[in-house]
Write a protein that holds these residues in place. Structure first.
Motif, PDB file in Angstrom:
ATOM      1  N   ASP A  47       0.839  -1.213   0.000  1.00 44.32           N
ATOM      2  CA  ASP A  47       0.000   0.000   0.000  1.00 44.32           C
ATOM      3  C   ASP A  47       0.871   1.260   0.000  1.00 44.32           C
ATOM      4  OD1 ASP A  47      -2.342  -1.343  -0.170  1.00 44.32           O
ATOM      5  OD2 ASP A  47      -3.172  -0.671   1.737  1.00 44.32           O
ATOM      6  N   ILE A  48       1.844   1.248  -0.887  1.00 49.10           N
ATOM      7  CA  ILE A  48       2.812   2.339  -0.979  1.00 49.10           C
ATOM      8  C   ILE A  48       2.159   3.589  -1.588  1.00 49.10           C
ATOM      9  CG2 ILE A  48       4.851   3.124  -2.250  1.00 49.10           C
ATOM     10  CD1 ILE A  48       5.747   1.444  -0.070  1.00 49.10           C
ATOM     11  N   GLU A  49       2.471   4.749  -0.992  1.00 46.14           N
ATOM     12  CA  GLU A  49       2.103   6.044  -1.568  1.00 46.14           C
ATOM     13  C   GLU A  49       3.332   6.936  -1.511  1.00 46.14           C
ATOM     14  OE1 GLU A  49      -2.244   5.653   0.496  1.00 46.14           O
ATOM     15  OE2 GLU A  49      -1.184   7.572   0.627  1.00 46.14           O
ATOM     16  N   VAL A  50       3.804   7.359  -2.664  1.00 43.97           N
ATOM     17  CA  VAL A  50       4.959   8.245  -2.743  1.00 43.97           C
ATOM     18  C   VAL A  50       4.453   9.651  -3.047  1.00 43.97           C
ATOM     19  CG1 VAL A  50       7.158   8.719  -3.860  1.00 43.97           C
ATOM     20  CG2 VAL A  50       6.375   6.354  -3.598  1.00 43.97           C
ATOM     21  N   TYR A  51       4.810  10.614  -2.214  1.00 42.39           N
ATOM     22  CA  TYR A  51       4.336  11.981  -2.377  1.00 42.39           C
ATOM     23  C   TYR A  51       5.331  12.822  -3.176  1.00 42.39           C
ATOM     24  CZ  TYR A  51       0.368  11.165   0.613  1.00 42.39           C
ATOM     25  OH  TYR A  51      -0.812  10.693   1.115  1.00 42.39           O
ATOM     26  N   THR A  52       4.837  13.905  -3.717  1.00 45.91           N
ATOM     27  CA  THR A  52       5.656  14.752  -4.577  1.00 45.91           C
ATOM     28  C   THR A  52       6.822  15.383  -3.840  1.00 45.91           C
ATOM     29  OG1 THR A  52       4.083  16.551  -4.172  1.00 45.91           O
ATOM     30  CG2 THR A  52       3.788  15.287  -6.190  1.00 45.91           C
ATOM     31  N   ASN A  53       6.753  15.449  -2.515  1.00 48.88           N
ATOM     32  CA  ASN A  53       7.868  16.000  -1.736  1.00 48.88           C
ATOM     33  C   ASN A  53       8.820  14.919  -1.240  1.00 48.88           C
ATOM     34  OD1 ASN A  53       6.250  14.814   0.164  1.00 48.88           O
ATOM     35  ND2 ASN A  53       5.978  16.648   1.435  1.00 48.88           N
ATOM     36  N   GLY A  54       8.631  13.687  -1.718  1.00 52.71           N
ATOM     37  CA  GLY A  54       9.556  12.610  -1.382  1.00 52.71           C
ATOM     38  C   GLY A  54       9.190  11.785  -0.173  1.00 52.71           C
ATOM     39  N   TYR A  55       8.110  12.102   0.519  1.00 54.37           N
ATOM     40  CA  TYR A  55       7.679  11.314   1.668  1.00 54.37           C
ATOM     41  C   TYR A  55       6.966  10.048   1.184  1.00 54.37           C
ATOM     42  CZ  TYR A  55       8.792  14.843   5.189  1.00 54.37           C
ATOM     43  OH  TYR A  55       9.441  15.701   6.028  1.00 54.37           O
ATOM     44  N   ILE A  56       7.033   9.016   2.012  1.00 53.66           N
ATOM     45  CA  ILE A  56       6.403   7.732   1.680  1.00 53.66           C
ATOM     46  C   ILE A  56       5.508   7.307   2.838  1.00 53.66           C
ATOM     47  CG2 ILE A  56       6.771   5.283   1.196  1.00 53.66           C
ATOM     48  CD1 ILE A  56       9.476   6.022  -0.011  1.00 53.66           C
ATOM     49  N   ILE A  57       4.266   6.960   2.520  1.00 60.59           N
ATOM     50  CA  ILE A  57       3.355   6.329   3.485  1.00 60.59           C
ATOM     51  C   ILE A  57       3.146   4.897   3.029  1.00 60.59           C
ATOM     52  CG2 ILE A  57       1.013   6.287   4.422  1.00 60.59           C
ATOM     53  CD1 ILE A  57       0.923   9.303   4.164  1.00 60.59           C
ATOM     54  N   ALA A  58       3.247   3.948   3.966  1.00 63.79           N
ATOM     55  CA  ALA A  58       3.120   2.533   3.594  1.00 63.79           C
ATOM     56  C   ALA A  58       2.733   1.698   4.796  1.00 63.79           C
ATOM     57  CB  ALA A  58       4.435   2.024   2.998  1.00 63.79           C
TER      58      ALA A  58
END
Length: 560
Positions: free
Chosen positions: A95-106
């Motif tokens: 359930d990876i989400e990569v944000y435009t500012n380089g942060y990752i939620i998983a």
């Protein structure tokens, strides 16, 4: 039940377009939401679960596109975060989400072989065995684990703030935090990060509702102990936590950055309702017996609300609306409370982009932008399918036509009677061409010369009633709206008991007859007690020799 189209950041932080049905008085609470009006340039750049989320327009599908000091690699069902030297930092991610500012939620599975909830999350049938994990963590652009994998939901608000969701006494509860671990709200957090304070005793819902670019202040709705209020990005309570209900009016943020630079919340306390801005300024002060609803849709600019004042009724919900008979007036307002137009009676949807409003007992027409396009000088407005509006004034009937500017309506003529001709085929209008008519003597159809001269309207039909009326000009062209196709607009009218037929500015049959009716695409006319049949171009189909309408109909059927 109402169907609502809503675009929001869901509890895992990715923006998705969803359609959901919600009971207006008892919406299901979703925790850790980020309203679109809080957008500060941080969006989802990559998601590995396109079945669950609709990837926003413009999304880059390369998961490493915005990453610098760390890299993502996928093997089988899982992802691994590696440092610049290729060493693994975090494994078994999904359930990876990569944000435009380089942060990752998983999320992180507890073993290399997915089991239990992990298997469900990545689409594998659960076997009810083994350990489970369904919580999120937050990794910063350098690879540091900012928040461990133990949160029900994580919302990345911007480069500074994050909303964490945890389970508390069987309920989800939110905490507004900074990226470096500082608690913003509530001071006694459920997130297990309390700065030495005890945990809060009740569940909290936090929703990012608006970011004001002028003051550079962020605002968050807080729901706690069945009350609602608003805090700013520093945790200061700017709208007291005292309201029984609170509802964001502009949750898709249409027009906010172009026009209003604000948002507003409809609030209720007991039986009083009002409209307040996130910074605590009132747009419509609290009062009983008033309602605030949407006027135009959220795709229009500016965003316009309808503030309804009533003579009676008890406000029991932010969605309360008085009965039409109890309405005193309706005010079309901006989110800041600026009054654009006031109507003495309920505003009526006429068709498309046109609405009837009332002033001093008279009615007029406005568009979807609350701009007057026909002033309130009329006793009534008559709506016919596929036709222009008919208006009544001082006992006369007129046709509301588009003026020369194309941005407003005007009434050029008034008649004693006026009605659309329902059965006429307007394709037959050929004012200057040859016309086929029936010759009684030869019993054959013959060609005649068409009408090649101008037939005037009666002098008394020209608008003298409203020659001093104020003319309005809207900012939007009426010609871009559907307003009765000209080719469909053929009318039978009378003035001083003399009947004729016209199309827009052209008289087709002169105003010399005692009566006219349209039958099967032609006109039965009466002159001194005798009846005949004319075509739409004033051509004689049956002469005016018959003693009744029925006789003329019978003669017409013989020709056909």
């Amino acid at each position: 039940m109402s169907l609502i189209l809503c675009s929001k950041y869901l509890s895992t932080g990715i923006k998705s377009l969803i359609i959901f049905a919600v009971l207006m008085s008892s919406a299901t609470i979703t925790y850790a939401e980020i309203n679109s009006c809080y957008y500060r340039g941080v969006g989802v750049n990559y998601s590995d679960n396109n079945n669950k989320f609709i990837v926003p327009a413009g999304t880059v599908l390369d998961m490493n596109e915005v990453l610098k000091d760390i890299r993502l690699e996928k093997k089988g069902d899982f992802f691994t975060v590696k440092d610049a030297q290729g060493r693994p930092l975090y494994q078994r991610l999904y359930d990876i989400e990569v944000y435009t500012n380089g942060y990752i939620i998983a999320k992180q599975a507890n073993s290399d072989t997915p089991q239990g909830d992990d298997r469900k999350a990545i689409g594998i049938k659960a076997n009810n065995k083994g350990d489970t994990s369904s919580n999120y963590g937050l990794i910063n652009p350098t690879g540091k684990l900012i928040y461990d994998f133990k949160y029900q939901g994580i919302d990345l608000v911007d480069d500074e703030l994050v909303i964490l969701t945890t389970q508390y006494q069987g309920h989800q509860s939110d905490t507004l935090m900074t990226h470096d671990g500082q608690v913003i709200y509530p001071a006694k957090s459920h997130a297990g990060i309390t700065n030495g304070a005890d945990k809060q005793n009740t569940a909290v819902r936090i929703t990012a509702i608006h970011y004001d670019t002028e003051s550079q202040q962020g605002y968050f709705q807080v729901d706690q102990n069945d009350k609602s209020g608003v805090i700013n990005q520093h945790g200061d309570m700017v709208v007291p936590l005292i309201y029984d209900e609170m509802s964001v009016m502009n949750d898709t943020c249409e027009s906010v950055y172009d026009i209003d630079e604000t948002n507003a919340l409809k609030v209720r306390i007991d039986n009083k309702l009002g409209l307040i801005q996130p910074n605590g300024q009132w747009s419509v002060p609290l009062a009983p017996m008033q309602s605030i609803i949407y006027f135009n849709t959220q795709t229009f600019t500016p965003f316009i609300l309808n503030h309804i004042e009533a003579s009676q009724g008890e406000v029991d919900s932010v969605y309360w609306r008085p009965q039409e008979k109890d309405t005193i007036r309706e005010n079309l307002i901006t989110l800041k409370g600026e009054v654009l137009l006031t109507s003495d009676e309920p505003i009526k949807d006429l068709r498309g982009n046109f609405y009837q409003f009332s002033k001093n007992g008279k009615v007029g027409i406005i568009n979807n932008w609350a701009e007057i396009i026909l002033d309130a000088n009329y006793d009534r407005i008559i709506v016919k399918p596929n036709q222009k509006f008919l208006v009544e004034r001082a006992g006369k009937l007129g046709l509301a036509e588009v003026d020369q500017s194309g941005n407003a309506l005007i009434v050029r003529r008034y008649f004693d009677t006026l009605q659309p001709a329902q059965s006429v085929d307007t394709d037959d209008i050929r004012v200057t061409e040859d016309i086929i008519t029936w010759n009684e003597e030869t019993s054959e159809f013959e060609a005649e010369t068409g009408l090649d001269q101008y037939i005037p309207f009666p002098d008394e039909t020209y608008n003298k009633i409203g020659e001093d009326d104020k003319q309005y000009f809207s900012s939007n062209s009426i010609t871009n709206e559907y307003y009765g196709e000209d080719t469909l607009n053929i009318y039978i009218a009378s003035s001083n008991k003399q009947y004729g037929v016209f199309n827009i500015d052209t008289v087709l049959i002169p105003f010399i007859y005692d009566s006219i009716i349209d039958v099967n695409g032609v006109f039965i006319v009466e002159d001194s007690g005798k009846y005949g049949v004319l075509g739409v171009n004033n051509n004689v189909i049956k002469p005016i020799i018959y003693n009744s309408v029925q006789d003329a109909k019978n003669a017409l059927s013989e020709v056909r």
